[in-house]
Scaffold this active site. Structure first.
Site, PDB file in Angstrom:
ATOM      1  CG  ASP A 195      48.906  33.059  44.008  1.00  0.00           C
ATOM      2  OD1 ASP A 195      49.163  33.480  45.153  1.00  0.00           O
ATOM      3  OD2 ASP A 195      49.659  33.248  43.016  1.00  0.00           O
ATOM      4  CG  ASN A 203      53.963  44.006  40.408  1.00  0.00           C
ATOM      5  OD1 ASN A 203      53.211  44.898  40.041  1.00  0.00           O
ATOM      6  ND2 ASN A 203      53.668  43.169  41.374  1.00  0.00           N
ATOM      7  CG  HIS A 208      53.641  48.186  42.455  1.00  0.00           C
ATOM      8  ND1 HIS A 208      52.557  48.577  43.197  1.00  0.00           N
ATOM      9  CD2 HIS A 208      54.154  47.090  43.064  1.00  0.00           C
ATOM     10  CE1 HIS A 208      52.432  47.752  44.226  1.00  0.00           C
ATOM     11  NE2 HIS A 208      53.377  46.844  44.184  1.00  0.00           N
ATOM     12  CG  ASP A 212      48.458  48.580  42.149  1.00  0.00           C
ATOM     13  OD1 ASP A 212      48.855  47.488  42.595  1.00  0.00           O
ATOM     14  OD2 ASP A 212      48.684  49.676  42.687  1.00  0.00           O
ATOM     15  CD  GLU A 238      50.258  36.709  43.997  1.00  0.00           C
ATOM     16  OE1 GLU A 238      50.244  36.272  45.163  1.00  0.00           O
ATOM     17  OE2 GLU A 238      50.451  36.009  42.984  1.00  0.00           O
TER      18      GLU A 238
HETATM   19  P1  GH3 Z   1      53.488  32.247  41.508  1.00  0.00           P
HETATM   20  O1  GH3 Z   1      53.038  31.808  40.169  1.00  0.00           O
HETATM   21  O2  GH3 Z   1      54.329  31.233  42.190  1.00  0.00           O
HETATM   22  O3  GH3 Z   1      52.358  32.671  42.359  1.00  0.00           O
HETATM   23  O4  GH3 Z   1      54.438  33.489  41.264  1.00  0.00           O
HETATM   24  P2  GH3 Z   1      54.185  34.983  41.653  1.00  0.00           P
HETATM   25  O5  GH3 Z   1      55.209  35.814  41.005  1.00  0.00           O
HETATM   26  O6  GH3 Z   1      52.787  35.353  41.364  1.00  0.00           O
HETATM   27  O7  GH3 Z   1      54.294  34.913  43.225  1.00  0.00           O
HETATM   28  P3  GH3 Z   1      55.140  35.690  44.278  1.00  0.00           P
HETATM   29  O8  GH3 Z   1      54.478  35.333  45.585  1.00  0.00           O
HETATM   30  O9  GH3 Z   1      56.580  35.388  44.127  1.00  0.00           O
HETATM   31  O10 GH3 Z   1      54.898  37.203  43.958  1.00  0.00           O
HETATM   32  C1  GH3 Z   1      53.722  37.843  44.205  1.00  0.00           C
HETATM   33  C2  GH3 Z   1      53.907  39.266  43.822  1.00  0.00           C
HETATM   34  O11 GH3 Z   1      52.700  40.003  43.991  1.00  0.00           O
HETATM   35  C3  GH3 Z   1      54.927  39.977  44.631  1.00  0.00           C
HETATM   36  C4  GH3 Z   1      54.418  41.373  44.772  1.00  0.00           C
HETATM   37  O12 GH3 Z   1      55.246  42.271  44.114  1.00  0.00           O
HETATM   38  C5  GH3 Z   1      53.089  41.348  44.079  1.00  0.00           C
HETATM   39  N1  GH3 Z   1      52.070  42.092  44.801  1.00  0.00           N
HETATM   40  C6  GH3 Z   1      51.544  41.830  46.003  1.00  0.00           C
HETATM   41  N2  GH3 Z   1      50.603  42.756  46.327  1.00  0.00           N
HETATM   42  C7  GH3 Z   1      50.546  43.620  45.295  1.00  0.00           C
HETATM   43  C8  GH3 Z   1      49.766  44.804  45.033  1.00  0.00           C
HETATM   44  O13 GH3 Z   1      48.941  45.245  45.816  1.00  0.00           O
HETATM   45  N3  GH3 Z   1      49.975  45.444  43.850  1.00  0.00           N
HETATM   46  C9  GH3 Z   1      50.879  44.977  42.939  1.00  0.00           C
HETATM   47  N4  GH3 Z   1      51.018  45.641  41.798  1.00  0.00           N
HETATM   48  N5  GH3 Z   1      51.616  43.885  43.176  1.00  0.00           N
HETATM   49  C10 GH3 Z   1      51.464  43.210  44.328  1.00  0.00           C
HETATM   50 MG    MG Z   2      51.211  34.369  42.375  1.00  0.00          MG
HETATM   51 MG    MG Z   3      50.714  34.633  46.120  1.00  0.00          MG
HETATM   52 MG    MG Z   4      53.132  33.179  45.123  1.00  0.00          MG
END
Ligand code: GH3
Ligand code: MG
Ligand code: MG
Ligand code: MG
Length: 316
Positions: A195, A203, A208, A212, A238
């Site tokens: 992760d 983002n 965004h 990506d 992610e």
């Molecule tokens: P942590 O270290 O705890 O994992 O923090 P984090 O910010 O990575 O985790 P969190 O689960 O809070 O956020 C994950 C983010 O991933 C939220 C969302 O905006 C982003 N995300 C999810 N899918 C996609 C995608 O397909 N494209 C983009 N650009 N962002 C995405």
């Molecule tokens: Mg994360």
């Molecule tokens: Mg995650």
């Molecule tokens: Mg997370």
């Protein structure tokens, strides 16, 4: 008398088939005990660039299909010495490795029940030997086209659209094979959940689109570093899952920490003069008999611990 429309149409159909061939060389097998019969079909297909193999009996056809695993289209004559056309057709249909084979039955005998018998035996189509070249090309073309559509949608259904990696569906479908291998060879396999750390910040600060790009770049990086036999899937936003066969705990610890450190060192993406770097946390586990849900759960718990212990680390 030459029908110009029909000559045009035959050339056109030949071109269409050749265009379908562009990204792969399509091989066909003609099964007919009469060499004249085979020659006639081969002649009708000559405006196409199909690679054509020939077999005189069902038995020879089976051997050829085993040896030439690129054959995608088989044309089977009804009247064969030994095993007849229907039997061969049925047999091929029941073989798991020939599920996608295009089978076209053909016959010189004018019995109209032959068509339905071939279709009931699993053939995709039936053509009388007397059919025109145009009809043969049309049917070959349609069947190849259909196969192409099926492949396209099947591949898409197993793929993550953004990164081109496998998706969760493919991952889950692959697990029974991985588990069977592990049990049979008494070898551990590793499951890792990876992760991205603080991905939300990327983002939020860069948009965004930049996010990506990071996901795509990370996907290629992971693919590059892993073995061909490892399964790599994007299972969430992610979040990625890696399944490595024949991998014990020590090997897994080295593999995943190596991945983690390579990702930390590399610049993922250059975006509007900003070099984006990321770190990842990885939770993993290894076993040979535990069921996959339990392995995923353990990997997930370990991922949670890796995050809680400060991120940019692995926990196994
Ligand atoms: P942590 O270290 O705890 O994992 O923090 P984090 O910010 O990575 O985790 P969190 O689960 O809070 O956020 C994950 C983010 O991933 C939220 C969302 O905006 C982003 N995300 C999810 N899918 C996609 C995608 O397909 N494209 C983009 N650009 N962002 C995405
Ligand atoms: Mg994360
Ligand atoms: Mg995650
Ligand atoms: Mg997370």
């Amino acid at each position: 008398y030459v029908n110009k429309d029909s000559v045009y149409s035959i050339n056109y159909l030949g071109t269409l088939i050749n265009r379908l061939q562009k990204n792969r060389n399509i091989e066909a097998l003609i099964v007919d005990d009469s060499s004249m019969g085979r020659k006639r079909v081969v002649n009708k297909l000559k405006r196409t660039m199909l690679t054509i193999h020939e077999a005189a009996t069902a038995e020879d056809a089976l051997i050829m299909l085993k040896e030439q695993d690129g054959i995608e289209l088989v044309m089977i004559d009804y009247n064969l010495p030994g095993m007849n056309g229907f039997e061969l057709c049925k047999m091929l249909r029941d073989m798991p490795n020939h599920k996608e084979l295009i089978i076209i039955g053909f016959s010189g005998v004018g019995d109209e029940r032959l068509a339905s018998r071939f279709l009931k035996s699993g053939a995709n189509d039936y053509i009388p030997k007397s059919c025109s070249q145009e009809e043969l090309l049309c049917r070959v073309m349609q069947n190849l086209n259909m196969q192409d559509y099926i492949r396209t949608y099947r591949d898409a259904s197993n793929q993550d659209f953004l990164t081109g990696l496998h998706n969760r569906r493919f991952l889950m479908a692959s697990i029974p094979r991985v588990q069977a291998n592990a049990k049979r060879h008494k070898q551990d396999y590793a499951v890792a959940m990876l992760d991205i750390d603080h991905f939300k910040q990327i983002n939020d600060s860069l948009g965004h689109e930049a996010g990506d790009m990071v996901l795509k770049s990370l996907a290629s990086e992971l693919k590059l570093r892993l073995r061909e036999s490892d399964i790599l899937a994007r299972t969430g936003g992610e979040e990625f899952c890696i399944v490595a066969e024949n991998c014990n705990r020590e090997q897994a610890a080295i593999l995943f920490d190596d991945l983690r450190s390579k990702i930390e060192k590399n610049i993922m993406v250059s975006h509007n003069d900003t070099s984006i770097r990321i770190t990842v946390s990885i939770g993993a586990c290894c076993d040979s008999v535990l069921d996959f849900d339990a392995m995923m759960l353990m990997a997930d718990n370990n991922l949670y611990k890796a995050k809680r212990n400060g991120r940019n680390r692995i926990k196994i």
